[in-house]
Scaffold this active site. Structure first.
Site, PDB file in Angstrom:
ATOM      1  N   LEU A  47       0.651  -1.209  -0.059  1.00  0.00           N
ATOM      2  CA  LEU A  47       0.122  -0.059  -0.028  1.00  0.00           C
ATOM      3  C   LEU A  47       1.061   1.281  -0.036  1.00  0.00           C
ATOM      4  O   LEU A  47       0.381   2.317  -0.396  1.00  0.00           O
ATOM      5  CB  LEU A  47      -0.922  -0.014   1.248  1.00  0.00           C
ATOM      6  CG  LEU A  47      -1.879  -1.140   1.090  1.00  0.00           C
ATOM      7  CD1 LEU A  47      -2.837  -0.950   2.731  1.00  0.00           C
ATOM      8  CD2 LEU A  47      -2.748  -1.144   0.126  1.00  0.00           C
ATOM      9  N   GLY A  48       1.967   1.261   0.691  1.00  0.00           N
ATOM     10  CA  GLY A  48       2.869   2.273   0.476  1.00  0.00           C
ATOM     11  C   GLY A  48       4.406   1.957   1.196  1.00  0.00           C
ATOM     12  O   GLY A  48       4.514   0.989   1.881  1.00  0.00           O
ATOM     13  N   ARG A  49       5.239   2.852   0.812  1.00  0.00           N
ATOM     14  CA  ARG A  49       6.743   2.499   1.132  1.00  0.00           C
ATOM     15  C   ARG A  49       7.321   3.787   1.435  1.00  0.00           C
ATOM     16  O   ARG A  49       7.280   4.660   0.882  1.00  0.00           O
ATOM     17  CB  ARG A  49       7.483   1.595   0.204  1.00  0.00           C
ATOM     18  CG  ARG A  49       8.802   1.419   0.277  1.00  0.00           C
ATOM     19  CD  ARG A  49       9.666   0.726  -0.669  1.00  0.00           C
ATOM     20  NE  ARG A  49       9.069  -0.898  -0.473  1.00  0.00           N
ATOM     21  CZ  ARG A  49       9.840  -1.670   0.418  1.00  0.00           C
ATOM     22  NH1 ARG A  49      10.700  -1.448   0.951  1.00  0.00           N
ATOM     23  NH2 ARG A  49       9.282  -3.061   0.312  1.00  0.00           N
ATOM     24  N   GLY A  50       8.112   3.739   2.717  1.00  0.00           N
ATOM     25  CA  GLY A  50       9.016   4.888   2.833  1.00  0.00           C
ATOM     26  C   GLY A  50      10.581   4.252   3.120  1.00  0.00           C
ATOM     27  O   GLY A  50      10.724   2.885   2.911  1.00  0.00           O
ATOM     28  N   LYS A  51      11.399   5.169   3.460  1.00  0.00           N
ATOM     29  CA  LYS A  51      12.769   4.857   3.951  1.00  0.00           C
ATOM     30  C   LYS A  51      12.915   3.789   4.922  1.00  0.00           C
ATOM     31  O   LYS A  51      13.769   2.869   4.696  1.00  0.00           O
ATOM     32  CB  LYS A  51      13.549   5.944   4.045  1.00  0.00           C
ATOM     33  CG  LYS A  51      15.134   5.765   3.842  1.00  0.00           C
ATOM     34  CD  LYS A  51      15.846   6.979   4.035  1.00  0.00           C
ATOM     35  CE  LYS A  51      17.138   6.802   3.799  1.00  0.00           C
ATOM     36  NZ  LYS A  51      18.210   8.011   3.898  1.00  0.00           N
ATOM     37  N   PHE A  52      11.886   3.794   5.959  1.00  0.00           N
ATOM     38  CA  PHE A  52      12.273   3.063   6.863  1.00  0.00           C
ATOM     39  C   PHE A  52      10.850   2.122   7.273  1.00  0.00           C
ATOM     40  O   PHE A  52      10.880   1.264   8.386  1.00  0.00           O
ATOM     41  CB  PHE A  52      12.744   3.701   8.221  1.00  0.00           C
ATOM     42  CG  PHE A  52      13.969   4.479   8.068  1.00  0.00           C
ATOM     43  CD1 PHE A  52      15.056   3.611   7.834  1.00  0.00           C
ATOM     44  CD2 PHE A  52      14.146   5.677   7.972  1.00  0.00           C
ATOM     45  CE1 PHE A  52      16.398   4.230   7.592  1.00  0.00           C
ATOM     46  CE2 PHE A  52      15.219   6.395   7.943  1.00  0.00           C
ATOM     47  CZ  PHE A  52      16.553   5.637   7.677  1.00  0.00           C
ATOM     48  N   ALA A  53      10.036   2.159   6.412  1.00  0.00           N
ATOM     49  CA  ALA A  53       8.700   1.394   6.743  1.00  0.00           C
ATOM     50  C   ALA A  53       8.006   0.827   5.386  1.00  0.00           C
ATOM     51  O   ALA A  53       8.474   1.570   4.175  1.00  0.00           O
ATOM     52  CB  ALA A  53       7.644   2.473   7.378  1.00  0.00           C
ATOM     53  N   VAL A  54       7.207   0.279   5.362  1.00  0.00           N
ATOM     54  CA  VAL A  54       6.338  -0.617   4.307  1.00  0.00           C
ATOM     55  C   VAL A  54       5.132  -0.835   4.857  1.00  0.00           C
ATOM     56  O   VAL A  54       5.021  -1.384   5.990  1.00  0.00           O
ATOM     57  CB  VAL A  54       7.203  -1.597   3.598  1.00  0.00           C
ATOM     58  CG1 VAL A  54       7.382  -2.736   4.488  1.00  0.00           C
ATOM     59  CG2 VAL A  54       6.204  -2.162   2.521  1.00  0.00           C
ATOM     60  N   ASP A  59       2.755  16.265  11.304  1.00  0.00           N
ATOM     61  CA  ASP A  59       2.994  15.973   9.571  1.00  0.00           C
ATOM     62  C   ASP A  59       1.778  15.851   9.022  1.00  0.00           C
ATOM     63  O   ASP A  59       1.575  14.805   8.295  1.00  0.00           O
ATOM     64  CB  ASP A  59       3.867  14.560   9.740  1.00  0.00           C
ATOM     65  CG  ASP A  59       4.602  14.588   8.121  1.00  0.00           C
ATOM     66  OD1 ASP A  59       4.629  15.373   7.520  1.00  0.00           O
ATOM     67  OD2 ASP A  59       4.918  13.417   7.635  1.00  0.00           O
TER      68      ASP A  59
END
Length: 377
Positions: free
Chosen positions: A36-43, A155
């Site tokens: 559903l989404g991905r970041g630098k330190f999370a998915v 945020d």
């Protein structure tokens, strides 16, 4: 209420009540579909609870980032979610698991995706002003709940506001509390963090953070929801920061064509440099733009921010199809990595970079060519 005895000096909570399970996550959940989404330190991945067949969103957060243990950051996010469990507009925390490399937050699945997608969608998909009014009331009620409990999100942006259903338009869920902080009347919290286009002037000036810091972000958010444009976005970070510092906002009739003067007035109560005179969430809920009695005059009536008109601060969640039959979000491409960078403040030494926040978006404002979403930490 916040447990200030278990709060660190920088506003992060250190104690949680949710049991962190050590049994295998995959023993109780099946992963379904694409990320559903991905970041630098999370998915984030959709998952199905085996015992009930219910859909959830599993957020995998890495325990170590750049060689540092980030458990305290994750515990803070869990603690904030716990404190907001009675808030219908904050994503619900279901369970927590820990593996050798990650902590997994099992969260309510908001099947409608980000409001960002409709903010930049085609005209037949974009929000109407009436849509925005309903969603903004929900956002304000959710944020007012947080602020009453001395929590600031820090945020708030379209990528962190999800929908329970896209069609028909469902209710909002506020997500991603990785940067959230707890405030008290004694300790000042000063940090350089947030997403560039949405940070308040006091963040850039390294002044104390407060609930008013979120209200600035809501002003930017509402501007974007109504116009599809980011009010402060420049060609680079420095230009964006300059626009914010100078409160350089385009309120022209061309930009707000077909949008009521009341909406513009609402935004002007939030995009105020001095946080002490910025409208609060509770005050915003009484603004004429959000009051049903004012809506017949949306396109003809102007109002000052000091209007005495009043409307209810409650906006009951509307029943959507997703509550009984969740629709699956459309597969999305892998999310761009959110970069962290150091911000150099005039007259100050270089500030250290912090952690990157997770986002549900590939690009913050795709209406402009390839502008990467970045993070001030």
């Amino acid at each position: 209420m916040p447990d200030f005895a278990n709060m660190s000096k920088n506003g992060m909570l250190t104690k949680i009540h949710t049991r962190i399970r050590s049994d295998p996550f995959t023993a109780n959940y099946d992963l379904a579909g694409k990320e559903l989404g991905r970041g630098k330190f999370a998915v984030v991945k959709k998952c199905i609870e085996k015992s009930t067949g219910k859909q959830y969103a599993a957020k995998f957060l890495r325990l170590r980032r750049k060689g540092e243990d980030c458990r305290k950051d994750i515990l803070n996010e869990i603690a904030v979610l716990e404190s907001a469990k009675l808030n219908p507009y904050v994503v619900a925390l279901h369970e927590v698991y820990e593996t050798s490399h990650d902590i997994v937050l099992v969260l309510e699945c908001a099947a409608g995706g980000e409001i960002f997608n409709q903010c930049v969608g085609d005209s037949d998909e974009a929000f109407t002003e009436e849509d925005v009014i309903r969603l903004v009331k929900q956002i304000l009620n959710g944020v007012a709940f947080l602020h009453r409990n001395n929590v600031v999100h820090l945020d708030l942006k379209p990528q962190n506001i999800l929908l329970t259903s896209a069609r028909p338009l469902g209710d909002i869920r506020i997500v991603d509390f990785g940067l959230s902080r707890r405030m008290d009347s004694i300790t000042e919290v000063r940090e350089i963090l947030g997403t560039p286009e949405y940070v308040a002037p006091e963040i850039l000036n390294y002044e104390p953070i407060s609930t008013a810091t979120d209200m600035w972000s809501i002003g930017v958010l509402v501007y974007f929801m109504l116009t599809g444009d980011s009010p402060f976005l420049g060609d680079n970070k420095q230009e964006t920061f300059l626009n914010i510092s100078q409160i350089s906002v385009d309120y022209s009739e061309e930009t707000f064509e077909g949008i009521s003067p009341l909406a513009v007035d609402f935004i002007k109560t939030l995009l105020v440099k001095n946080p002490r005179v910025r409208a609060t969430a509770e005050e915003c809920l009484t603004h004429p733009w959000l009051c049903p009695v004012s809506r017949p005059h949306l396109l003809t009536t102007s109002s000052s921010s000091s209007s005495s008109s009043h409307c209810s601060s409650l906006d009951e969640p509307e029943t959507s199809q997703s509550e009984s039959e969740p629709e699956s979000p459309a597969p999305s491409p892998e999310m761009a990595v959110i970069e962290t960078y150091a911000l150099l403040c005039p007259g100050k030494s270089e500030l250290k970079t912090g952690r990157a926040a997770f986002s549900f978006s590939e690009s913050p404002f795709p209406t402009r060519p390839e502008i990467k979403q970045e993070l001030i930490c």
